[in-house]
Design an enzyme around this catalytic site. Structure first.
Site, mmCIF file in Angstrom:
data_model
loop_
_atom_site.group_PDB
_atom_site.id
_atom_site.type_symbol
_atom_site.label_atom_id
_atom_site.label_comp_id
_atom_site.label_asym_id
_atom_site.label_seq_id
_atom_site.Cartn_x
_atom_site.Cartn_y
_atom_site.Cartn_z
ATOM 1 N N TYR A 71 -16.049 22.997 -44.314
ATOM 2 C CA TYR A 71 -15.973 22.185 -43.092
ATOM 3 C C TYR A 71 -17.025 21.085 -43.072
ATOM 4 O O TYR A 71 -17.246 20.412 -44.076
ATOM 5 C CB TYR A 71 -16.114 23.076 -41.849
ATOM 6 C CG TYR A 71 -15.089 24.155 -41.739
ATOM 7 C CD1 TYR A 71 -13.732 23.877 -41.863
ATOM 8 C CD2 TYR A 71 -15.456 25.461 -41.480
ATOM 9 C CE1 TYR A 71 -12.788 24.871 -41.735
ATOM 10 C CE2 TYR A 71 -14.513 26.467 -41.349
ATOM 11 C CZ TYR A 71 -13.182 26.163 -41.482
ATOM 12 O OH TYR A 71 -12.262 27.147 -41.349
ATOM 13 N N SER B 279 -9.982 31.658 -42.046
ATOM 14 C CA SER B 279 -9.761 30.418 -42.813
ATOM 15 C C SER B 279 -9.880 30.575 -44.325
ATOM 16 O O SER B 279 -9.558 29.637 -45.050
ATOM 17 C CB SER B 279 -10.719 29.332 -42.344
ATOM 18 O OG SER B 279 -10.225 28.770 -41.166
ATOM 19 N N VAL C 103 -14.081 32.424 -40.076
ATOM 20 C CA VAL C 103 -14.898 32.848 -38.933
ATOM 21 C C VAL C 103 -15.023 34.366 -38.773
ATOM 22 O O VAL C 103 -15.791 34.835 -37.940
ATOM 23 C CB VAL C 103 -14.404 32.234 -37.598
ATOM 24 C CG1 VAL C 103 -14.639 30.736 -37.570
ATOM 25 C CG2 VAL C 103 -12.949 32.580 -37.335
ATOM 26 N N TYR D 106 0.824 30.741 -39.012
ATOM 27 C CA TYR D 106 -0.590 30.430 -39.256
ATOM 28 C C TYR D 106 -1.494 31.574 -38.788
ATOM 29 O O TYR D 106 -2.392 32.017 -39.517
ATOM 30 C CB TYR D 106 -0.951 29.111 -38.544
ATOM 31 C CG TYR D 106 -2.431 28.824 -38.543
ATOM 32 C CD1 TYR D 106 -3.095 28.443 -39.707
ATOM 33 C CD2 TYR D 106 -3.181 28.962 -37.367
ATOM 34 C CE1 TYR D 106 -4.461 28.204 -39.701
ATOM 35 C CE2 TYR D 106 -4.547 28.720 -37.360
ATOM 36 C CZ TYR D 106 -5.181 28.348 -38.524
ATOM 37 O OH TYR D 106 -6.543 28.120 -38.524
HETATM 38 N N1 GLU Z 1 -7.865 31.520 -37.160
HETATM 39 C C1 GLU Z 1 -9.041 30.725 -36.972
HETATM 40 C C2 GLU Z 1 -8.739 29.513 -36.134
HETATM 41 O O1 GLU Z 1 -7.735 28.919 -36.305
HETATM 42 C C3 GLU Z 1 -9.596 30.313 -38.302
HETATM 43 C C4 GLU Z 1 -10.860 29.509 -38.200
HETATM 44 C C5 GLU Z 1 -11.828 29.753 -39.323
HETATM 45 O O2 GLU Z 1 -11.853 30.821 -39.908
HETATM 46 O O3 GLU Z 1 -12.602 28.857 -39.620
HETATM 47 O O4 GLU Z 1 -9.484 29.116 -35.299
#
Ligand code: GLU
Length: 330
Positions: free
Chosen positions: A262, A84, A280, A210
């Site tokens: 978040y 993210s 993440v 994405y």
């Molecule tokens: N590719 C991850 C997802 O879509 C990214 C989430 C993150 O890094 O917070 O769940």
């Protein structure tokens, strides 16, 4: 480095202050690394199976100033996928492609107070993602990236990240495949976005774009350079290339500040006080506007998806250097 200084017109003061500042920053980073390296809470993300393979001991901290000075400790050259932390940059790319009015007719600018992969707010009043820093908003933004084909759009994204870091970047295809195979929640978000008319009918292509952006490989030095580019109003401190217009860099930072962490964004704004984004894979980057970019990598994350060592380092660094944007000069 000179832009950090409060007394620019005394050359000798400047010289000694620079030496003092450089030694202090390096010493602080080393101390924070030593303090937190044995911290053992949290686990690497497992919901994307490939991420679970990360070594929980890896730990890197890098500070890059808007003048291109770099301070680094630990595993600063270990590669990881952006996850993210890619979202602010792709949001900027979509702003350049489509402008604010169109983009924000599809995706809002409000924090959710929900988890990064929440689906509930889509069902609430507006039926559009609250902001581009959460999965629903980022998937919608990926759908908007302009290009004649999937390959052309992906190339545009790769070029963008290349410009931010100052060299070519690649995708970790294992991470990409791993997420693509297991992304049931993101797939349902995309279908709901389609249902509400936020994205067009190319659902799988949008998701692929994405997942690819999330799988771009960088190291902590690269991420700090990306952060420093935003800190410098969109100009890469090393290559001096304008990667993004300064008014759009401002937009990115505004949304990072209110939504980048978040459902911890409020707590972060209160305790650390700078625009930031976490991913993440265990990466967090922060931006001190006009001054520096900071990146931390350490795979063990908490329940909200933030690197646990990363949170500690940013909290400590903010206190030590007085980084909060409400505090005046660091
Ligand atoms: N590719 C991850 C997802 O879509 C990214 C989430 C993150 O890094 O917070 O769940």
């Amino acid at each position: 480095m000179h832009r950090l200084l409060p007394m620019k017109n005394c050359p000798l003061c400047v010289k000694y202050f620079i030496i003092y500042l450089m030694q202090s920053i390096q010493a602080i980073l080393q101390r924070l690394y030593d303090t937190h390296r044995n911290y053992s809470e949290g686990h690497p993300a497992t919901y994307i199976p490939e991420l679970a393979k990360a070594d929980p001991k890896k730990f890197g901290i890098v500070v890059t100033t808007v003048d291109g000075e770099v301070f680094k400790v630990g595993d600063f050259d270990t590669k990881f996928s952006l996850q993210s932390t890619s979202k602010p940059f792709i949001y900027g790319l979509a702003l350049e492609d489509l402008g604010r009015e169109y983009l924000h007719s599809k995706v809002g600018v409000e924090p959710t107070g929900e988890a990064f992969n929440s689906i509930v707010e889509l069902e609430k009043t507006t039926h559009r993602p609250y902001n581009p820093m959460i999965n629903s908003g980022a998937i919608a933004v990926s759908n908007m990236i302009v290009g004649s084909s999937f390959e052309a759009r992906l190339q545009k994204i790769m070029n963008l990240f290349g410009d931010y870091v100052g060299h070519l970047v690649t995708v970790d295809e294992n991470v990409f495949e791993s997420e693509k195979q297991t992304a049931h929640r993101n797939r349902s978000i995309a279908h709901l976005l389609r249902h509400f008319g936020v994205i067009d009918e190319h659902i799988e292509e949008t998701l692929d774009l994405y997942f690819k952006q999330c799988s771009v490989l960088v190291d902590t030095q690269d991420l700090a350079m990306m952060a420093a580019t935003l800190a410098a109003g969109g100009k890469n401190p090393r290559t001096h290339k304008e990667v993004i217009r300064s008014d759009y860099a401002k937009d990115i930072l505004s949304l990072m500040f209110t939504c980048g962490m978040y459902d911890s964004s409020g707590e972060w704004a209160y305790s650390v006080g700078i625009p930031a984004k976490s991913g993440v894979s265990g990466a967090i980057f922060g931006v001190v506007p006009g001054k520096m970019g900071i990146a931390v990598y350490s795979p063990p994350i908490d329940a909200k998806g933030h690197s646990m060592r990363g949170l500690k380092v940013f909290n400590d660094l903010s206190q030590e250097l007085g980084l909060s944007i409400f505090k005046g000069h660091p």
